[in-house]
Design a protein around this motif. Structure first.
Motif, PDB file in Angstrom:
ATOM      1  N   MET A 208       0.772  -1.207   0.052  1.00  0.00           N
ATOM      2  CA  MET A 208       0.114  -0.087   0.042  1.00  0.00           C
ATOM      3  C   MET A 208       0.927   1.374  -0.013  1.00  0.00           C
ATOM      4  O   MET A 208       1.741   1.503   0.670  1.00  0.00           O
ATOM      5  CB  MET A 208      -0.951   0.084   1.150  1.00  0.00           C
ATOM      6  N   SER A 209       0.467   2.325  -0.908  1.00  0.00           N
ATOM      7  CA  SER A 209       1.565   3.587  -1.007  1.00  0.00           C
ATOM      8  C   SER A 209       1.050   4.324   0.149  1.00  0.00           C
ATOM      9  O   SER A 209      -0.001   4.260   0.762  1.00  0.00           O
ATOM     10  CB  SER A 209       1.009   3.980  -2.350  1.00  0.00           C
TER      11      SER A 209
ATOM     12  N   GLY B 281       0.327   7.461  -0.373  1.00  0.00           N
ATOM     13  CA  GLY B 281      -0.997   8.124  -0.510  1.00  0.00           C
ATOM     14  C   GLY B 281      -2.349   7.348  -0.210  1.00  0.00           C
ATOM     15  O   GLY B 281      -3.135   7.940   0.325  1.00  0.00           O
ATOM     16  N   GLN B 282      -2.098   6.155  -0.444  1.00  0.00           N
ATOM     17  CA  GLN B 282      -3.264   5.153  -0.039  1.00  0.00           C
ATOM     18  C   GLN B 282      -3.530   5.068   1.532  1.00  0.00           C
ATOM     19  O   GLN B 282      -4.662   5.136   1.993  1.00  0.00           O
ATOM     20  CB  GLN B 282      -3.141   3.755  -0.522  1.00  0.00           C
ATOM     21  N   ILE B 283      -2.436   5.085   2.111  1.00  0.00           N
ATOM     22  CA  ILE B 283      -2.593   5.209   3.689  1.00  0.00           C
ATOM     23  C   ILE B 283      -3.026   6.453   4.314  1.00  0.00           C
ATOM     24  O   ILE B 283      -3.767   6.373   5.063  1.00  0.00           O
ATOM     25  CB  ILE B 283      -0.942   4.707   4.199  1.00  0.00           C
ATOM     26  N   ASP B 284      -2.641   7.356   3.598  1.00  0.00           N
ATOM     27  CA  ASP B 284      -3.147   8.651   3.874  1.00  0.00           C
ATOM     28  C   ASP B 284      -4.934   8.710   3.801  1.00  0.00           C
ATOM     29  O   ASP B 284      -5.343   9.332   4.755  1.00  0.00           O
ATOM     30  CB  ASP B 284      -2.143  10.037   3.059  1.00  0.00           C
ATOM     31  N   TYR B 285      -5.186   8.190   2.763  1.00  0.00           N
ATOM     32  CA  TYR B 285      -6.462   8.250   2.443  1.00  0.00           C
ATOM     33  C   TYR B 285      -7.500   7.522   3.514  1.00  0.00           C
ATOM     34  O   TYR B 285      -8.423   7.767   3.806  1.00  0.00           O
ATOM     35  CB  TYR B 285      -6.859   7.915   1.043  1.00  0.00           C
ATOM     36  N   GLU B 286      -6.626   6.541   3.620  1.00  0.00           N
ATOM     37  CA  GLU B 286      -7.551   5.353   4.632  1.00  0.00           C
ATOM     38  C   GLU B 286      -7.787   5.891   5.697  1.00  0.00           C
ATOM     39  O   GLU B 286      -8.452   5.556   6.423  1.00  0.00           O
ATOM     40  CB  GLU B 286      -6.787   4.077   4.491  1.00  0.00           C
ATOM     41  N   LEU B 287      -6.652   6.498   6.360  1.00  0.00           N
ATOM     42  CA  LEU B 287      -6.565   7.246   7.607  1.00  0.00           C
ATOM     43  C   LEU B 287      -7.632   8.405   7.666  1.00  0.00           C
ATOM     44  O   LEU B 287      -8.287   8.505   8.774  1.00  0.00           O
ATOM     45  CB  LEU B 287      -5.085   7.732   7.972  1.00  0.00           C
TER      46      LEU B 287
END
Length: 207
Positions: free
Chosen positions: A1-2, A4-10
């Motif tokens: 998971m990138s 950016g994806q971690i940021d969005y999921e959080l």
């Protein structure tokens, strides 16, 4: 998971809390929209305490905010990022224009001010720092910023405030210029305010 994806999921996890525990939304709206103005109350109180240390605090903190916002404008122009409510379906609890999301100006301002407060008034400064954290968190909760936006803003605000204080303390020209400016202001202040108000603090208690 990138990243950016971690940021969005959080972001999505925090933002969806507004649907899970909606009774907190009113508090989050207040923090996101109005709590920052409490810092202006603090600046006003510290300035009119007429203590040189507090006035240096106010000058440094205001300069730090201005520099931080200048940095934010440059970053926002060079590395433009859409707001969460532009790029995704979100629970948006406060109105906001669809301008650059990164970094968060609210976080920059709050953390720059709180850092200056911590430097000069450590015990009170911790409370201001906690308010900054609450403001940053609320900006994510209400759907107008990603976590990385407020984190980036916090790092900028803290770094700039620390840098401004270091320069003010270590560079003799800046330190001397600040002292002269404060002296000139105080002379002007003594002319426009009643003399008894200015001298009241100099009268020993009990006499």
């Amino acid at each position: 998971m990138s990243i950016g994806q971690i940021d969005y999921e959080l972001f999505r996890f925090i933002n969806e809390l507004g649907s899970i525990v909606p009774f907190l939304n009113a508090s989050m709206r207040f923090l996101a929209e109005y709590a920052f103005y409490l810092f202006f109350v603090g600046l006003f109180m510290y300035w009119f305490s007429r203590q040189e240390r507090n006035r240096k605090l106010v000058v440094e903190s205001v300069v730090s905010v201005l520099i931080g916002l200048g940095i934010s404008a440059i970053i926002g122009y060079l590395f433009y990022r859409d707001r969460p409510f532009v790029a995704h379906p979100v629970l948006q609890l406060i109105p906001h224009v669809a301008n650059a999301s990164f970094p968060s100006d609210h976080s920059i301002g709050a953390f720059a001010l709180a850092t200056s407060f911590v430097i000069y008034r450590r015990k009170e400064g911790i409370a201001w720092l906690l308010l900054s954290v609450a403001i940053a968190f609320s900006r994510v909760w209400t759907g107008v910023h990603y976590p990385s936006d407020v984190l980036g803003g916090a790092l900028i605000g803290i770094s700039v405030a620390g840098g401004v204080h270091h320069l003010t303390k270590r560079v003799s020209f800046i330190s001397h210029a600040l002292k002269v400016c404060l002296m000139c202001y105080e002379k002007y202040e003594s002319k426009i305010l009643p003399r008894n108000i200015i001298t009241e603090e100099k009268i020993p208690s009990g006499k």
